[in-house]
Design a protein around this motif. Structure first.
Motif, short mmCIF file in Angstrom:
data_model
loop_
_atom_site.label_atom_id
_atom_site.label_comp_id
_atom_site.label_asym_id
_atom_site.label_seq_id
_atom_site.Cartn_x
_atom_site.Cartn_y
_atom_site.Cartn_z
N LEU A 1 0.82 -1.22 0.00
CA LEU A 1 0.00 0.00 0.00
C LEU A 1 0.85 1.26 0.00
O LEU A 1 0.33 2.36 -0.22
CB LEU A 1 -0.93 0.00 1.23
CG LEU A 1 -1.95 -1.16 1.28
CD1 LEU A 1 -2.77 -1.05 2.55
CD2 LEU A 1 -2.83 -1.15 0.05
N SER A 2 2.13 1.11 0.24
CA SER A 2 3.02 2.28 0.23
C SER A 2 3.62 2.53 -1.15
O SER A 2 4.40 3.46 -1.33
CB SER A 2 4.14 2.10 1.26
OG SER A 2 4.93 0.95 0.95
N GLY A 3 3.27 1.68 -2.11
CA GLY A 3 3.81 1.86 -3.44
C GLY A 3 3.16 3.01 -4.17
O GLY A 3 2.26 3.69 -3.67
N SER B 1 1.61 1.18 -9.24
CA SER B 1 1.75 -0.18 -8.73
C SER B 1 0.45 -0.66 -8.08
O SER B 1 0.08 -1.85 -8.19
CB SER B 1 2.89 -0.27 -7.73
OG SER B 1 2.63 0.53 -6.59
N LEU B 2 -0.27 0.24 -7.41
CA LEU B 2 -1.54 -0.14 -6.81
C LEU B 2 -2.55 -0.54 -7.89
O LEU B 2 -3.29 -1.53 -7.74
CB LEU B 2 -2.10 1.01 -5.97
CG LEU B 2 -1.34 1.37 -4.69
CD1 LEU B 2 -1.98 2.56 -4.00
CD2 LEU B 2 -1.27 0.17 -3.75
N VAL B 3 -2.58 0.22 -8.97
CA VAL B 3 -3.49 -0.10 -10.07
C VAL B 3 -3.12 -1.44 -10.71
O VAL B 3 -3.98 -2.26 -11.05
CB VAL B 3 -3.49 1.03 -11.11
CG1 VAL B 3 -4.27 0.62 -12.35
CG2 VAL B 3 -4.06 2.30 -10.51
N ALA C 1 -11.82 -7.92 -0.70
CA ALA C 1 -11.18 -7.49 0.55
C ALA C 1 -9.93 -6.67 0.26
O ALA C 1 -9.68 -5.61 0.89
CB ALA C 1 -10.83 -8.70 1.40
N ALA C 2 -9.10 -7.11 -0.69
CA ALA C 2 -7.90 -6.37 -1.05
C ALA C 2 -8.26 -5.02 -1.68
O ALA C 2 -7.59 -4.01 -1.45
CB ALA C 2 -7.04 -7.18 -2.00
N ALA C 3 -9.33 -5.02 -2.47
CA ALA C 3 -9.75 -3.76 -3.10
C ALA C 3 -10.22 -2.75 -2.04
O ALA C 3 -9.97 -1.54 -2.18
CB ALA C 3 -10.86 -4.04 -4.11
N GLN D 1 -5.96 4.71 -1.00
CA GLN D 1 -6.07 5.74 -2.01
C GLN D 1 -6.88 6.94 -1.51
O GLN D 1 -6.57 8.10 -1.81
CB GLN D 1 -6.70 5.18 -3.28
CG GLN D 1 -5.78 4.21 -4.02
CD GLN D 1 -6.43 3.61 -5.25
OE1 GLN D 1 -7.65 3.46 -5.29
NE2 GLN D 1 -5.61 3.28 -6.23
N LEU D 2 -7.91 6.67 -0.71
CA LEU D 2 -8.68 7.77 -0.11
C LEU D 2 -7.82 8.55 0.87
O LEU D 2 -7.87 9.80 0.90
CB LEU D 2 -9.93 7.22 0.59
CG LEU D 2 -10.81 8.26 1.28
CD1 LEU D 2 -11.34 9.26 0.27
CD2 LEU D 2 -11.94 7.58 2.03
N ARG D 3 -7.01 7.85 1.63
CA ARG D 3 -6.12 8.55 2.58
C ARG D 3 -5.15 9.43 1.82
O ARG D 3 -4.89 10.58 2.22
CB ARG D 3 -5.36 7.52 3.42
CG ARG D 3 -4.50 8.15 4.53
CD ARG D 3 -3.55 7.12 5.10
NE ARG D 3 -2.60 6.66 4.09
CZ ARG D 3 -1.50 7.35 3.76
NH1 ARG D 3 -1.24 8.55 4.30
NH2 ARG D 3 -0.68 6.85 2.86
N ARG D 4 -4.62 8.93 0.73
CA ARG D 4 -3.68 9.74 -0.05
C ARG D 4 -4.38 10.96 -0.65
O ARG D 4 -3.81 12.05 -0.72
CB ARG D 4 -3.06 8.90 -1.17
CG ARG D 4 -2.16 7.79 -0.69
CD ARG D 4 -1.49 7.09 -1.86
NE ARG D 4 -0.66 5.98 -1.42
CZ ARG D 4 0.13 5.26 -2.22
NH1 ARG D 4 0.16 5.56 -3.53
NH2 ARG D 4 0.84 4.28 -1.74
N PHE D 5 -5.59 10.78 -1.07
CA PHE D 5 -6.31 11.90 -1.68
C PHE D 5 -6.62 12.99 -0.65
O PHE D 5 -6.58 14.20 -0.96
CB PHE D 5 -7.61 11.38 -2.31
CG PHE D 5 -8.44 12.46 -2.92
CD1 PHE D 5 -8.11 13.01 -4.16
CD2 PHE D 5 -9.56 12.96 -2.25
CE1 PHE D 5 -8.88 14.00 -4.71
CE2 PHE D 5 -10.32 13.97 -2.80
CZ PHE D 5 -9.99 14.50 -4.05
N LEU D 6 -6.92 12.58 0.57
CA LEU D 6 -7.28 13.56 1.61
C LEU D 6 -6.07 14.13 2.35
O LEU D 6 -6.21 15.10 3.09
CB LEU D 6 -8.22 12.90 2.63
CG LEU D 6 -9.59 12.44 2.08
CD1 LEU D 6 -10.40 11.77 3.17
CD2 LEU D 6 -10.35 13.61 1.46
#
Length: 252
Positions: free
Chosen positions: A126-128, A132-134, A222-224, A231-236
Motif C-alpha cells: 500500500l506504500s507503493g 503499482s496499486l493499479v 477485501a484487497a480492493a 487511495q482515499l487517505r492519499r487523496f485527503l
C-alpha cells in the motif's frame, strides 16, 4: 379177521394219511413244466431284488442329473460380464481432471495459493506508487475473472459427461437385470458403483471450481477495500501547494 385187529389196522391207516397231508402242506409247492422246476418263493425274491436294483439305478441317475445341473449353475455363476464400462468412466474422469489442471493463474496447489496470496492479497504494497496499486488491483481482478471462467469450463465438462453416464447406467442396469449368474451380477454392480464414484468426482470438481472462484472474488474484494482506503487517505492528505518558479519558454 377179528374186530380188534380190524380196528387197529384202520387207525394206523388214518394216522399214516394224516402224516402225509401234513408233510404236503408244510412243503412249498413245486411245479414242473417241461422239466423246469418253478419255485414261487425264489421268483418273488428275484423280482424284489431286481426292483431294488432298478431303484438304485434311478437314484444314481437322479444324482448325476443333479450334479450336472449344479455344474451348469456354477458355470453360469462364473461367467464374466461380456463388456466393461471402466475405460469410459476413466476417460470421463480424466477430462474433468484435465479441466481442473488448466486452472488459470492460481492453481489448485497449497504452495501456489500461499505464494499468490502473500504477494497479491495479504502482502499488498500500500506504500507503493499509484501505478503499482493499479497494477496489483488489475492482477487480482484478472485472477477472479479467470477463476469464474475455469468454473464455467468445469461445469460444461460435467454436463458433457452426463450423456455418457446415462448411457453407461442404462447398459449396466440392463446387464444386471439379465445377468446369467452371480459373477455377472456382481461385476455389473461393481461397475455401477464405479459410475457413481465418477459422478461424485465430477460433483466434487464442480464444487471445488465454484468455491475457488467465490474465494478469489471475496479475496479480491477485501484487497480492493484495503487499497481503496489507502487511495482515499492519499487523496485527503494535505500536500504542498503550488510553488512558483522560473520557466523558460524558448531555448537560447
Amino acid at each position: 379177521m377179528k374186530p380188534s385187529i380190524l380196528r387197529r389196522a384202520v387207525l394206523a391207516g388214518a394216522i399214516a394219511t394224516s402224516s402225509m397231508i401234513g408233510i404236503t402242506v408244510a412243503t412249498p409247492a413245486h411245479a414242473q413244466f417241461g422239466g423246469i422246476v418253478y419255485d414261487p418263493t425264489n421268483y418273488a425274491q428275484n423280482v424284489l431284488t431286481a426292483a431294488r436294483s432298478l431303484q438304485q439305478i434311478n437314484n444314481q441317475i437322479q444324482q448325476i442329473q443333479n450334479q450336472a445341473t449344479s455344474l451348469l449353475n456354477e458355470a453360469r455363476n462364473l461367467t464374466s460380464l461380456p463388456f466393461s464400462q471402466l475405460q469410459q468412466l476413466q476417460n470421463q474422469f480424466q477430462r474433468t481432471q484435465q479441466l481442473l489442471s488448466e486452472a488459470q493463474r492460481i492453481a489448485y496447489d497449497v504452495q501456489s495459493i500461499d505464494q499468490a496470496f502473500s504477494q497479491r492479497y495479504r502482502g499488498t504494497n500500500l506504500s507503493g506508487s499509484d501505478k503499482s496499486l493499479v497494477a496489483d488491483a488489475r492482477s487480482r481482478w484478472e485472477a477472479s475473472v479467470g477463476a469464474f471462467e475455469d468454473a464455467l469450463k468445469v461445469q460444461a465438462g460435467v454436463v458433457g459427461n452426463l450423456d455418457g453416464s446415462r448411457a453407461s447406467l442404462d447398459r449396466l442396469v440392463t446387464a444386471s437385470q439379465s445377468a446369467d449368474g452371480a459373477l455377472q451380477a456382481a461385476q455389473a454392480g461393481n461397475q455401477l458403483i464405479a459410475l457413481q464414484s465418477q459422478q461424485l468426482a465430477d460433483l466434487t470438481a464442480l464444487v471445488a471450481a465454484q468455491g475457488r472462484a467465490q474465494s478469489l472474488d471475496m479475496a479480491q474484494r477485501a484487497a480492493a477495500q484495503a487499497q481503496a482506503r489507502e487511495q482515499l487517505r492519499r487523496f485527503l492528505t494535505p500536500r504542498t501547494g503550488y510553488q512558483p518558479g522560473n520557466a523558460r519558454m524558448f531555448r537560447d
